[in-house]
Design a protein around this motif. Structure first.
Motif, PDB file in Angstrom:
ATOM      1  N   VAL A 104     -11.563  25.168 -28.616  1.00 37.19           N
ATOM      2  CA  VAL A 104     -12.562  24.196 -28.049  1.00 37.19           C
ATOM      3  C   VAL A 104     -12.967  23.751 -29.864  1.00 37.19           C
ATOM      4  CG1 VAL A 104     -15.066  24.103 -28.089  1.00 37.19           C
ATOM      5  CG2 VAL A 104     -13.671  25.844 -26.422  1.00 37.19           C
ATOM      6  N   HIS A 111     -15.334  19.324 -27.255  1.00 31.33           N
ATOM      7  CA  HIS A 111     -16.527  18.980 -26.889  1.00 31.33           C
ATOM      8  C   HIS A 111     -17.273  17.796 -27.097  1.00 31.33           C
ATOM      9  CE1 HIS A 111     -21.147  20.179 -27.007  1.00 31.33           C
ATOM     10  NE2 HIS A 111     -20.508  21.694 -26.142  1.00 31.33           N
ATOM     11  N   TRP A 160      -9.671  21.591 -25.486  1.00 35.38           N
ATOM     12  CA  TRP A 160     -11.406  21.086 -25.023  1.00 35.38           C
ATOM     13  C   TRP A 160     -12.454  20.368 -25.966  1.00 35.38           C
ATOM     14  CZ3 TRP A 160     -13.537  23.801 -20.095  1.00 35.38           C
ATOM     15  CH2 TRP A 160     -14.742  23.099 -19.926  1.00 35.38           C
ATOM     16  N   ILE A 192      -9.185  18.076 -22.420  1.00 34.96           N
ATOM     17  CA  ILE A 192      -9.917  18.200 -21.700  1.00 34.96           C
ATOM     18  C   ILE A 192     -10.718  17.542 -22.847  1.00 34.96           C
ATOM     19  CG2 ILE A 192     -11.901  18.672 -20.971  1.00 34.96           C
ATOM     20  CD1 ILE A 192     -10.436  21.602 -19.836  1.00 34.96           C
ATOM     21  N   ASP A 193     -11.249  15.889 -22.235  1.00 31.19           N
ATOM     22  CA  ASP A 193     -12.010  14.887 -23.594  1.00 31.19           C
ATOM     23  C   ASP A 193     -13.648  14.454 -23.283  1.00 31.19           C
ATOM     24  OD1 ASP A 193     -11.012  13.443 -21.277  1.00 31.19           O
ATOM     25  OD2 ASP A 193     -10.043  11.776 -22.784  1.00 31.19           O
ATOM     26  N   PHE A 231      -9.015  26.861 -18.752  1.00 30.11           N
ATOM     27  CA  PHE A 231      -8.979  26.686 -19.657  1.00 30.11           C
ATOM     28  C   PHE A 231      -9.921  27.782 -19.759  1.00 30.11           C
ATOM     29  CE2 PHE A 231     -11.605  26.073 -22.881  1.00 30.11           C
ATOM     30  CZ  PHE A 231     -10.616  25.325 -24.534  1.00 30.11           C
ATOM     31  N   ASN A 244      -4.051  24.227 -23.827  1.00 32.86           N
ATOM     32  CA  ASN A 244      -5.539  23.935 -24.071  1.00 32.86           C
ATOM     33  C   ASN A 244      -6.669  23.244 -24.818  1.00 32.86           C
ATOM     34  OD1 ASN A 244      -5.366  24.589 -20.358  1.00 32.86           O
ATOM     35  ND2 ASN A 244      -4.516  26.449 -21.946  1.00 32.86           N
ATOM     36  N   ALA A 269     -10.766  22.940 -16.226  1.00 36.75           N
ATOM     37  CA  ALA A 269     -12.285  23.879 -16.894  1.00 36.75           C
ATOM     38  C   ALA A 269     -11.984  25.147 -16.085  1.00 36.75           C
ATOM     39  CB  ALA A 269     -13.370  23.415 -16.613  1.00 36.75           C
ATOM     40  N   CYS A 324     -18.540  20.575 -21.882  1.00 40.35           N
ATOM     41  CA  CYS A 324     -18.687  21.355 -22.915  1.00 40.35           C
ATOM     42  C   CYS A 324     -18.213  22.952 -21.888  1.00 40.35           C
ATOM     43  CB  CYS A 324     -20.515  21.733 -23.079  1.00 40.35           C
ATOM     44  SG  CYS A 324     -20.972  23.459 -24.025  1.00 40.35           S
ATOM     45  N   PRO A 325     -17.533  24.357 -22.189  1.00 37.70           N
ATOM     46  CA  PRO A 325     -17.516  25.091 -21.428  1.00 37.70           C
ATOM     47  C   PRO A 325     -18.301  26.231 -21.041  1.00 37.70           C
ATOM     48  CG  PRO A 325     -15.529  25.281 -23.063  1.00 37.70           C
ATOM     49  CD  PRO A 325     -16.740  23.467 -23.456  1.00 37.70           C
TER      50      PRO A 325
END
Length: 159
Positions: free
Chosen positions: A75, A101, A99, A125-126, A11, A97, A8, A129-130
């Motif tokens: 994202v 959500h 992600w 990133i599975d 990212f 990168n 995170a 949330c950022p």
């Protein structure tokens, strides 16, 4: 494998981020919340929506390749069925990168997209949330992070 915290942080260290699934009808769309918060925190953020010309008063882009100058991170906030196409486009563009959500349910997470991205050398990133991580987090998202980590919706490690 790296810790979720480290993934995170990496990212959110990027400054040009695309958010897919941003809607012209923002009510109830997590992508819109992510888009707004990233913009408020000083990120150069780009809304991706092939069905709208503007969202949140900003221009939208039909896909990642249409964003002038490209992005460093994405994202994915769409249905899981479209996540693999976005992951493939990210790989084609050299984006490292991504992600997907997720809070309640499966969110945008697709196992096929995750596997493909990781095969292509993308840090995927599975889940989560950022907005659950600093510098974009608020108290409510930090609480959600705690509970969603316990439930498995936020991974503990990613690759």
């Amino acid at each position: 494998m790296v810790s979720m915290e480290d993934a995170a942080t990496a990212f959110l260290a990027t400054k040009r981020i695309a958010v897919t699934g941003v809607s012209s009808n923002p009510k109830g769309h997590g992508s819109n919340v992510v888009y707004q918060r990233l913009r408020q925190r000083g990120y150069e953020v780009f809304a991706v929506n092939p069905n709208s010309e503007t969202v949140e008063g900003d221009r939208t882009y039909p896909d990642l390749k249409s964003i002038p100058g490209g992005v460093e991170a994405v994202v994915i906030g769409t249905k899981p069925e479209t996540a693999e196409a976005t992951m493939r486009e990210s790989a084609e563009l050299g984006i490292k990168n991504v992600w997907m959500h997720r809070s309640v349910g499966t969110g945008s997470v697709s196992s096929a997209a995750t596997a493909y991205g990781r095969q292509q050398g993308i840090t995927v990133i599975d889940g989560g949330c950022p907005l659950m991580f600093d510098p974009t987090a608020d108290f409510g998202h930090k609480c959600m992070r705690f509970f969603f980590t316990l439930s498995g919706a936020v991974p503990k490690q990613v690759s």
